[in-house]
Scaffold this motif. Structure first.
Motif, mmCIF file in Angstrom:
data_model
loop_
_atom_site.group_PDB
_atom_site.id
_atom_site.type_symbol
_atom_site.label_atom_id
_atom_site.label_comp_id
_atom_site.label_asym_id
_atom_site.label_seq_id
_atom_site.Cartn_x
_atom_site.Cartn_y
_atom_site.Cartn_z
ATOM 1 N N ASN A 16 -2.901 13.018 11.476
ATOM 2 C CA ASN A 16 -3.028 11.895 12.402
ATOM 3 C C ASN A 16 -2.452 10.585 11.863
ATOM 4 O O ASN A 16 -2.633 9.529 12.472
ATOM 5 N N ASP A 17 -1.793 10.652 10.717
ATOM 6 C CA ASP A 17 -1.249 9.426 10.132
ATOM 7 C C ASP A 17 -0.238 8.777 11.069
ATOM 8 O O ASP A 17 0.506 9.450 11.790
ATOM 9 N N GLN A 18 -0.198 7.462 11.027
ATOM 10 C CA GLN A 18 0.684 6.679 11.902
ATOM 11 C C GLN A 18 1.828 6.122 11.068
ATOM 12 O O GLN A 18 1.629 5.293 10.183
ATOM 13 N N GLU A 19 3.033 6.576 11.365
ATOM 14 C CA GLU A 19 4.195 6.218 10.562
ATOM 15 C C GLU A 19 4.768 4.854 10.979
ATOM 16 O O GLU A 19 4.628 4.418 12.118
ATOM 17 N N GLN A 20 5.441 4.231 10.006
ATOM 18 C CA GLN A 20 6.179 2.991 10.279
ATOM 19 C C GLN A 20 7.262 2.880 9.219
ATOM 20 O O GLN A 20 6.997 2.530 8.071
ATOM 21 N N ILE A 21 8.485 3.189 9.604
ATOM 22 C CA ILE A 21 9.580 3.257 8.646
ATOM 23 C C ILE A 21 9.896 1.877 8.070
ATOM 24 O O ILE A 21 10.104 1.719 6.870
ATOM 25 N N PHE A 22 9.925 0.859 8.913
ATOM 26 C CA PHE A 22 10.357 -0.478 8.508
ATOM 27 C C PHE A 22 9.151 -1.390 8.322
ATOM 28 O O PHE A 22 8.258 -1.439 9.173
ATOM 29 N N SER A 23 9.109 -2.106 7.198
ATOM 30 C CA SER A 23 8.060 -3.102 6.974
ATOM 31 C C SER A 23 8.674 -4.317 6.306
ATOM 32 O O SER A 23 9.673 -4.216 5.598
ATOM 33 N N PHE A 24 8.083 -5.455 6.561
ATOM 34 C CA PHE A 24 8.621 -6.688 6.001
ATOM 35 C C PHE A 24 7.494 -7.690 5.816
ATOM 36 O O PHE A 24 6.434 -7.607 6.433
ATOM 37 N N TRP A 25 7.777 -8.671 4.943
ATOM 38 C CA TRP A 25 6.811 -9.722 4.638
ATOM 39 C C TRP A 25 7.584 -11.006 4.426
ATOM 40 O O TRP A 25 8.497 -11.075 3.627
ATOM 41 N N PHE A 26 7.208 -12.020 5.191
ATOM 42 C CA PHE A 26 7.969 -13.257 5.166
ATOM 43 C C PHE A 26 7.043 -14.424 5.429
ATOM 44 O O PHE A 26 6.223 -14.375 6.343
ATOM 45 N N GLY A 27 7.155 -15.479 4.619
ATOM 46 C CA GLY A 27 6.323 -16.663 4.832
ATOM 47 C C GLY A 27 7.106 -17.928 4.561
ATOM 48 O O GLY A 27 7.915 -17.996 3.642
ATOM 49 N N VAL A 28 6.927 -18.946 5.386
ATOM 50 C CA VAL A 28 7.599 -20.230 5.227
ATOM 51 C C VAL A 28 6.573 -21.328 5.368
ATOM 52 O O VAL A 28 5.730 -21.287 6.272
ATOM 53 N N PHE A 29 6.633 -22.310 4.489
ATOM 54 C CA PHE A 29 5.730 -23.441 4.577
ATOM 55 C C PHE A 29 6.530 -24.721 4.440
ATOM 56 O O PHE A 29 7.437 -24.804 3.619
ATOM 57 N N GLY A 30 6.172 -25.698 5.227
ATOM 58 C CA GLY A 30 6.818 -27.011 5.147
ATOM 59 C C GLY A 30 5.784 -28.076 4.913
ATOM 60 O O GLY A 30 4.665 -27.975 5.384
ATOM 61 N N GLN A 31 6.184 -29.110 4.190
ATOM 62 C CA GLN A 31 5.230 -30.180 3.861
ATOM 63 C C GLN A 31 5.517 -31.413 4.691
ATOM 64 O O GLN A 31 6.654 -31.773 4.864
ATOM 65 N N SER A 86 0.877 -1.172 0.000
ATOM 66 C CA SER A 86 0.000 0.000 0.000
ATOM 67 C C SER A 86 0.912 1.219 0.000
ATOM 68 O O SER A 86 1.788 1.314 -0.867
ATOM 69 N N ILE A 87 0.730 2.127 0.944
ATOM 70 C CA ILE A 87 1.632 3.272 1.065
ATOM 71 C C ILE A 87 2.637 2.936 2.156
ATOM 72 O O ILE A 87 2.345 3.029 3.359
ATOM 73 N N ARG A 88 3.816 2.484 1.740
ATOM 74 C CA ARG A 88 4.841 2.127 2.702
ATOM 75 C C ARG A 88 5.367 3.381 3.388
ATOM 76 O O ARG A 88 5.346 4.465 2.829
ATOM 77 N N GLY A 89 5.852 3.199 4.598
ATOM 78 C CA GLY A 89 6.250 4.337 5.427
ATOM 79 C C GLY A 89 5.196 4.664 6.461
ATOM 80 O O GLY A 89 5.440 5.464 7.370
ATOM 81 N N PHE A 90 4.010 4.022 6.328
ATOM 82 C CA PHE A 90 2.928 4.175 7.292
ATOM 83 C C PHE A 90 2.518 2.792 7.798
ATOM 84 O O PHE A 90 2.708 1.776 7.130
ATOM 85 N N GLN A 91 1.940 2.747 8.996
ATOM 86 C CA GLN A 91 1.445 1.505 9.547
ATOM 87 C C GLN A 91 0.299 0.953 8.700
ATOM 88 O O GLN A 91 -0.328 1.673 7.922
ATOM 89 N N PHE A 92 0.026 -0.335 8.906
ATOM 90 C CA PHE A 92 -1.140 -0.944 8.310
ATOM 91 C C PHE A 92 -2.393 -0.205 8.794
ATOM 92 O O PHE A 92 -2.602 -0.049 9.991
ATOM 93 N N ARG A 93 -3.192 0.278 7.870
ATOM 94 C CA ARG A 93 -4.362 1.117 8.160
ATOM 95 C C ARG A 93 -3.970 2.374 8.942
ATOM 96 O O ARG A 93 -4.729 2.885 9.767
#
Length: 786
Positions: free
Chosen positions: A771-786, A677-684
């Motif tokens: 009133n925007d809520q900032e968040q400088i760092f964001s990441f996305w990571f997923g691991v799946f094992g079978q 979305s707009i990175r640099g801000f928190q989710f919602r």
């Protein structure tokens, strides 16, 4: 005539001088000698000891028959493998001759002396030898070579294997004397460029094309030394250069061993030479179409660099042109140097035309669970139907369709994949019978894994999925259940998923038929429960969705869907604004909508060209009545690539606009901020705020531009720079537009992280709301094992 008779008589006399005469009637005559001939395995003495007929005895049929019977009882000889003859000597005595056909010795034992790093089981599999087999020196020597080759594959290049016993038919044991030698590991792999190096192809780019690698962690990981593999890599690098137009390129591998012969450094000496340009392009051998017409289907042009990738594409296009008319043709590319020393080649496409054909009978082989109709419909989609003109490009499309279903094994390296073979029909030379061969894949899976990201926190994942489900294939016996045939074979998908987490959780059950009643339409049905805690409230959502879709062509698809949901908004803070409080409690919604999508991306995980257009509309009824319109467009461009078309720099633009009606509740409105979305801000963290709480908007407009640069030749690490911007407003206006810029990394390790890369972003707000809520760092990571 007289002369002929004389010749015959003389020849017969000559034969008589060469061989003694056989006794006409040996009965009662004294045996002078017993001779054994053609024996190799057993000695003459051992055979005569069993035979028991001695010189000095009178010859009788009973004595001979009994002796031959005793010999057969030993099991030394083949059936009818003993022939007895007698020869009368000048002194009227008899010579007995036994012609024998022996059976070879049986292997009584197999020994592997000196084998410390291969187990007996592994060695037995390599040799194929077993106790009780007939002794065969040729087979034993091949087994010796198999063992030697295996040691060399494992990096023991100085190993030796000697056949101590088993190299004679008289042996009863097979004994291999093995000297394993030191295990050689590759310490370094390097490249040296001889002469001009103008290609820009770096050592890292070449190293990425090798199958060998240097040893890591002191030789514990990788680095196996295999001379054949090194030579193969040298040949492949040479072909790589030739394909880019360096037609004189040479790559030679040099090996330098350490003093103790435990390490080897491999250096590839690369001589690039001149990069050739194309002089003249011609099509020859064609009769159906003119050369000028066929050249219109080619992209190779004079005065451009020779490029085998373009040539292969040209050949495929010409083949497809003929193939759509049922004509199988062969095309061979020939290039000749126009003028020696000029670095220019002429390229000829040599066409060999064939007659047109139609589709004959169709056969399906190898499927034990999947219905024939599921397979044949993929061919029908590609235009492969009995009696129709045989489309050779359609055959290739049909094979790709079968692979895309993921119902069948697809491993080209092992020669296992869905294939379509064409054979001339016996009763009609103008027909081609179609043979489809598949091998069932494991379509059911149970996966346990997890993920973490800055938007949803920590989540687990438990998934049971069956890709070859059949809703109507009920079990008719216990065997249907134990053999896993029940509810399988229909090409449908059934999925149960549980995603618990500390912030977010979701539980779903879904069923999908990609070809409803073998039609072009798909049908999916799902039920779900969703729970998430936000800063403003906790949301529970229980519902179901039904979607009917159709693929319109290669790029376009459309769908109609309906949903029924019950939504509960609870645990509001005491100072929640009225815009949120009015939606507190349980609400019932039902929606009906449609979607139109065009997707021309060249790759779903990392697109480098193409675009995605997504248009959707939904009308919602129930406790609230409102429309939702969404339009999204993403475009990808390659701005730079290496000589070999790798290392692409990709520029991506994305725009999204959404609008909802005035009666839209807080849990259906739009919010901004966070990953994707707009990175640099928190989710919602972006939207209209009241009392410090985000109440969501009825209109959202988001834009993003991102530039990706691969940092390593393997393209497993990317640097991204991005600019995100957008607004979330109460109504159809833009009053408060945000802007951020940032950098990030994409780390791709499919064997460890799965197909989706790890994303790390640092976004820095440039223009923001009060009133925007900032968040400088964001990441996305997923691991799946079978």
């Amino acid at each position: 005539m007289v002369r002929t008779c004389f010749t015959v008589i003389a020849f017969a006399g000559f034969i008589g001088l060469c061989r003694p005469a056989f006794a006409a009637s040996p009965i009662g005559k004294e045996i002078a000698e017993v001779v054994v001939k053609e024996n190799q395995v057993r000695s003459t003495a051992s055979i005569l000891e069993v035979f028991r007929v001695r010189p000095g005895q009178a010859y009788t049929y009973e004595t001979m028959r009994e002796g031959v019977r005793r010999l057969h009882q030993t099991g030394w000889f083949a059936a009818n493998g003993i022939e007895e003859r007698t020869v009368e000597l000048p002194d009227q005595r008899i010579q007995v001759i036994l012609y024998v056909k022996e059976l070879p010795n049986m292997i009584t034992d197999i020994k592997y002396l000196g084998a410390d790093h291969l187990s007996v089981k592994e060695l037995d599999e390599l040799t194929g030898l077993r106790r009780g087999m007939a002794m065969s020196p040729q087979r034993n020597d091949q087994a010796r070579l198999n063992i030697l080759r295996k040691y060399q594959e494992k990096g023991r290049y100085h190993a030796s294997v000697t056949l101590r016993e088993g190299n004679r038919v008289t042996d009863q044991r097979v004994v291999f004397d093995i000297v394993e030698g030191p295990k050689i590991k590759i310490r370094e792999v390097d490249f040296k460029f001889l002469g001009p190096h103008e290609s820009g192809i770096s050592s890292g780019m070449l190293r990425n094309r090798l199958t060998i690698s240097r040893a890591r962690i002191g030789g514990l990981i990788q680095g196996e030394y295999n001379p054949g593999q090194i030579e193969h890599d040298a040949e492949q690098l040479t072909e790589y250069y030739h394909g880019l137009g360096y037609l004189d390129a040479k790559v030679r591998a040099e090996r330098m061993f350490s003093d103790d012969h435990r390490w080897v450094d491999v250096v590839f000496h690369v001589e690039e030479g001149t990069r050739y340009k194309v002089g003249q392009v011609r099509v020859v051998g064609n009769k159906e179409y003119s050369e000028k017409f066929l050249l219109g289907y080619t992209n190779l042009r004079g005065d451009e660099f020779y490029d085998r990738t373009i040539i292969r594409s040209d050949i495929n296009r010409i083949k497809d042109l003929y193939g759509y008319q049922g004509r199988a043709i062969a095309i061979r590319e020939e290039f000749v140097e126009a003028q020696p020393g000029t670095g220019v080649v002429n390229v000829n496409y040599q066409v060999m035309e064939g007659p047109p054909s139609r589709v004959g009978r169709m056969y399906v082989r190898g499927n034990t669970v999947t219905k024939d109709s599921i397979i044949l419909r993929e061919l029908a989609d590609a235009g492969i139907l009995p009696g129709q003109v045989l489309s050779y490009p359609g055959v290739r499309t049909a094979e790709n369709n079968l692979r895309r279903t993921q119902l069948f094994m697809d491993n080209p390296m092992e020669g296992v994949q869905p294939t379509i073979e064409l054979r001339d029909a016996i009763d009609n030379p103008n027909l081609k019978d179609v043979f489809v061969t598949v091998r069932e894949a494991q379509t059911g899976s149970f996966m346990v894994g997890g993920g973490i990201n800055s938007d949803a926190g920590i989540t687990g994942s438990v998934v049971w999925n069956e890709r070859n489900f059949d809703l109507f294939r009920f079990p008719t016996s216990i065997d249907d259940i134990t053999s896993l045939r029940a509810f399988r074979g229909g090409g449908q998908e059934f999925r149960l998923e549980a995603v618990p987490g500390n912030i977010f959780q979701r539980y779903t059950a879904s069923w999908r038929d990609p070809r409803l009643f073998d039609s072009p339409y798909s049908l999916s049905v799902s039920g779900y429960y969703f729970n998430r805690g936000y800063n403003e409230y906790v949301e529970d959502r229980l519902g179901g969705r039904v979607t009917l879709g159709r693929r319109l062509d290669q790029f376009w698809s459309a769908s109609l869907s309906t949903r029924v949901e019950g939504v509960t908004v609870r645990d509001l803070p005491f100072n929640a604004p009225m815009d949120i409080r009015r939606d507190e409690g349980y609400s019932f919604l039902t929606g009906v909508g449609g979607n139109l999508r065009r997707d021309s991306r060249d790759n779903y995980l990392r697109p480098t060209s193409g675009s995605v257009l997504d248009l959707s509309y939904e009308q919602v009824f129930g406790d609230y009545q409102f429309p939702i319109l969404t339009g999204e467009f993403t475009n990808f461009f390659t701005t730079y690539e290496r000589t070999d078309r790798t290392g692409k720099h990709v520029l991506a633009f994305r725009s999204q606009a959404s609008w909802a009606g005035d009666d839209t509740p807080v849990f259906e409105r739009f919010y901004g901020g966070g990953f994707r979305s707009i990175r640099g801000f928190q989710f919602r963290g972006v939207g209209p705020f009241e009392n410090g709480y985000n109440v969501g908007g009825q209109f959202a407009f988001m834009n993003s531009a991102e530039y990706q640069i691969p940092l390593v030749p393997s393209e497993s690490l990317y640097l991204v720079g991005f600019v995100d911007s957008g607004a979330v407003e109460r109504n159809f206006t833009i009053n408060d537009y945000r802007l951020t810029a940032g950098v990030g990394l994409r780390i791709s390790m499919p064997q460890l992280l799965g197909p989706v890369p790890l994303a790390i972003d640092f976004g820095f707000p440039i223009v923001k709301g009060q009133n925007d809520q900032e968040q400088i760092f964001s990441f996305w990571f997923g691991v799946f094992g079978q």
